[in-house]
Scaffold this motif. Structure first.
Motif, PDB file in Angstrom:
ATOM      1  N   ALA A 241      -7.804  17.119  18.674  1.00 53.33           N
ATOM      2  CA  ALA A 241      -7.132  15.856  18.984  1.00 53.33           C
ATOM      3  C   ALA A 241      -5.615  15.989  18.883  1.00 53.33           C
ATOM      4  O   ALA A 241      -4.877  15.191  19.461  1.00 53.33           O
ATOM      5  CB  ALA A 241      -7.630  14.746  18.060  1.00 53.33           C
TER       6      ALA A 241
ATOM      7  N   LYS B 137     -16.156   7.867  13.265  1.00 53.36           N
ATOM      8  CA  LYS B 137     -15.039   7.553  14.163  1.00 53.36           C
ATOM      9  C   LYS B 137     -14.916   8.598  15.272  1.00 53.36           C
ATOM     10  O   LYS B 137     -14.648   8.259  16.425  1.00 53.36           O
ATOM     11  CB  LYS B 137     -13.718   7.473  13.388  1.00 53.36           C
ATOM     12  CG  LYS B 137     -13.595   6.243  12.525  1.00 53.36           C
ATOM     13  CD  LYS B 137     -12.287   6.285  11.735  1.00 53.36           C
ATOM     14  CE  LYS B 137     -12.190   5.174  10.727  1.00 53.36           C
ATOM     15  NZ  LYS B 137     -10.995   5.302   9.885  1.00 53.36           N
TER      16      LYS B 137
ATOM     17  N   THR C 183     -13.371   6.412  18.382  1.00 49.86           N
ATOM     18  CA  THR C 183     -12.398   5.425  17.908  1.00 49.86           C
ATOM     19  C   THR C 183     -11.349   6.004  16.968  1.00 49.86           C
ATOM     20  O   THR C 183     -10.500   5.262  16.483  1.00 49.86           O
ATOM     21  CB  THR C 183     -13.108   4.248  17.196  1.00 49.86           C
ATOM     22  OG1 THR C 183     -13.837   4.759  16.077  1.00 49.86           O
ATOM     23  CG2 THR C 183     -14.049   3.518  18.151  1.00 49.86           C
ATOM     24  N   LEU C 184     -11.390   7.300  16.742  1.00 50.96           N
ATOM     25  CA  LEU C 184     -10.401   7.917  15.866  1.00 50.96           C
ATOM     26  C   LEU C 184      -9.103   8.091  16.645  1.00 50.96           C
ATOM     27  O   LEU C 184      -9.060   8.753  17.667  1.00 50.96           O
ATOM     28  CB  LEU C 184     -10.890   9.275  15.368  1.00 50.96           C
ATOM     29  CG  LEU C 184      -9.955   9.979  14.390  1.00 50.96           C
ATOM     30  CD1 LEU C 184      -9.877   9.204  13.077  1.00 50.96           C
ATOM     31  CD2 LEU C 184     -10.422  11.387  14.126  1.00 50.96           C
ATOM     32  N   SER C 185      -8.067   7.443  16.166  1.00 50.09           N
ATOM     33  CA  SER C 185      -6.760   7.506  16.815  1.00 50.09           C
ATOM     34  C   SER C 185      -5.838   8.407  16.006  1.00 50.09           C
ATOM     35  O   SER C 185      -5.693   8.224  14.796  1.00 50.09           O
ATOM     36  CB  SER C 185      -6.166   6.101  16.917  1.00 50.09           C
ATOM     37  OG  SER C 185      -4.854   6.152  17.413  1.00 50.09           O
ATOM     38  N   ILE C 186      -5.243   9.383  16.679  1.00 51.29           N
ATOM     39  CA  ILE C 186      -4.346  10.306  16.003  1.00 51.29           C
ATOM     40  C   ILE C 186      -2.997  10.279  16.708  1.00 51.29           C
ATOM     41  O   ILE C 186      -2.893  10.657  17.868  1.00 51.29           O
ATOM     42  CB  ILE C 186      -4.915  11.733  15.984  1.00 51.29           C
ATOM     43  CG1 ILE C 186      -6.186  11.763  15.161  1.00 51.29           C
ATOM     44  CG2 ILE C 186      -3.890  12.715  15.452  1.00 51.29           C
ATOM     45  CD1 ILE C 186      -6.792  13.114  14.978  1.00 51.29           C
ATOM     46  N   LYS C 187      -1.986   9.814  15.974  1.00 54.13           N
ATOM     47  CA  LYS C 187      -0.616   9.821  16.486  1.00 54.13           C
ATOM     48  C   LYS C 187       0.104  10.982  15.834  1.00 54.13           C
ATOM     49  O   LYS C 187       0.112  11.114  14.613  1.00 54.13           O
ATOM     50  CB  LYS C 187       0.078   8.498  16.175  1.00 54.13           C
ATOM     51  CG  LYS C 187      -0.547   7.332  16.908  1.00 54.13           C
ATOM     52  CD  LYS C 187       0.169   6.040  16.615  1.00 54.13           C
ATOM     53  CE  LYS C 187      -0.553   4.915  17.354  1.00 54.13           C
ATOM     54  NZ  LYS C 187       0.013   3.627  17.049  1.00 54.13           N
TER      55      LYS C 187
ATOM     56  N   HIS D  75      -0.501  15.233  13.118  1.00 52.68           N
ATOM     57  CA  HIS D  75      -0.626  14.088  12.221  1.00 52.68           C
ATOM     58  C   HIS D  75      -0.674  14.701  10.820  1.00 52.68           C
ATOM     59  O   HIS D  75      -1.608  15.455  10.494  1.00 52.68           O
ATOM     60  CB  HIS D  75      -1.907  13.317  12.532  1.00 52.68           C
ATOM     61  CG  HIS D  75      -2.075  12.072  11.728  1.00 52.68           C
ATOM     62  ND1 HIS D  75      -2.463  12.097  10.408  1.00 52.68           N
ATOM     63  CD2 HIS D  75      -1.906  10.769  12.061  1.00 52.68           C
ATOM     64  CE1 HIS D  75      -2.544  10.862   9.959  1.00 52.68           C
ATOM     65  NE2 HIS D  75      -2.206  10.034  10.943  1.00 52.68           N
TER      66      HIS D  75
END
Length: 183
Positions: A158, A21, A26-30, A72
């Motif tokens: 990130a 990812k 494509t790694l999404s970190i909120k 996160h």
């Protein structure tokens, strides 16, 4: 034994999925605001059994309070688990792994210091490269994929932070997570 082997295999698969990812973007970190002091204390406590298995002791000291950052939570835990695991594996038996928190100039410094073999000078430029290990021989003392530090560095970046290290051969290493303070 089967449970332990299953958990090791699951960690390996998850590391490979995270790595893929990160590589593909494509790694999404909120992130959201968390008390790093409390979270660190909880993670260290949850890892004490692993420390005992490795014949070391985790010691949390210099805990600056309060210290809030936008992270996160699961990914922060993943990073700190990796740093604690590495420190325990590479420390001398009966030694302490020191975990400290400091707040300096708007940044939180979370340091994990071991008292072990240190990182050879020639390996330091590659420390955060995927699949890299200082001892890549088939007879090495410590297992692992060589992905943990690479993934940890990508994850902390990130979240707006950075991962740095200092090391001295035959003395030990200190890995520092540095995060911007959140008000």
């Amino acid at each position: 034994i089967a449970l332990r082997n299953n958990q090791a295999l699951l960690r390996l698969v998850n590391e490979l999925l995270d790595y893929e990812k990160i590589q593909s973007g494509t790694l999404s970190i909120k992130t959201s605001r968390h008390n790093i002091c409390d979270l660190t204390s909880e993670i260290v406590k949850n890892n004490q059994d692993f420390a005992l298995e490795q014949s070391v002791n985790f010691v949390l000291k210099n805990q600056a309070t309060p210290c809030y950052a936008n992270i996160h939570e699961h990914r922060f835990e993943q990073i700190l688990n990796n740093l604690l695991s590495n420190a325990a594996k590479f420390s001398e038996p009966s030694s302490n792994v020191e975990i400290s928190l400091d707040s300096v100039d708007g940044e939180i410094f979370l340091r994990v210091k071991d008292h072990g073999c240190g990182i050879p000078e020639e390996f330091r430029p590659n420390i955060f490269e995927p699949f890299s290990q200082a001892d890549s021989s088939s007879t090495r003392k410590h297992g692992g994929t060589g992905l943990g530090l690479s993934i940890s560095k990508s994850l902390i970046e990130a979240m707006g932070g950075r991962l740095e290290f200092e090391s001295e051969v035959d003395v030990g290493s200190t890995f520092s997570l540095i995060l911007p303070h959140s008000e």
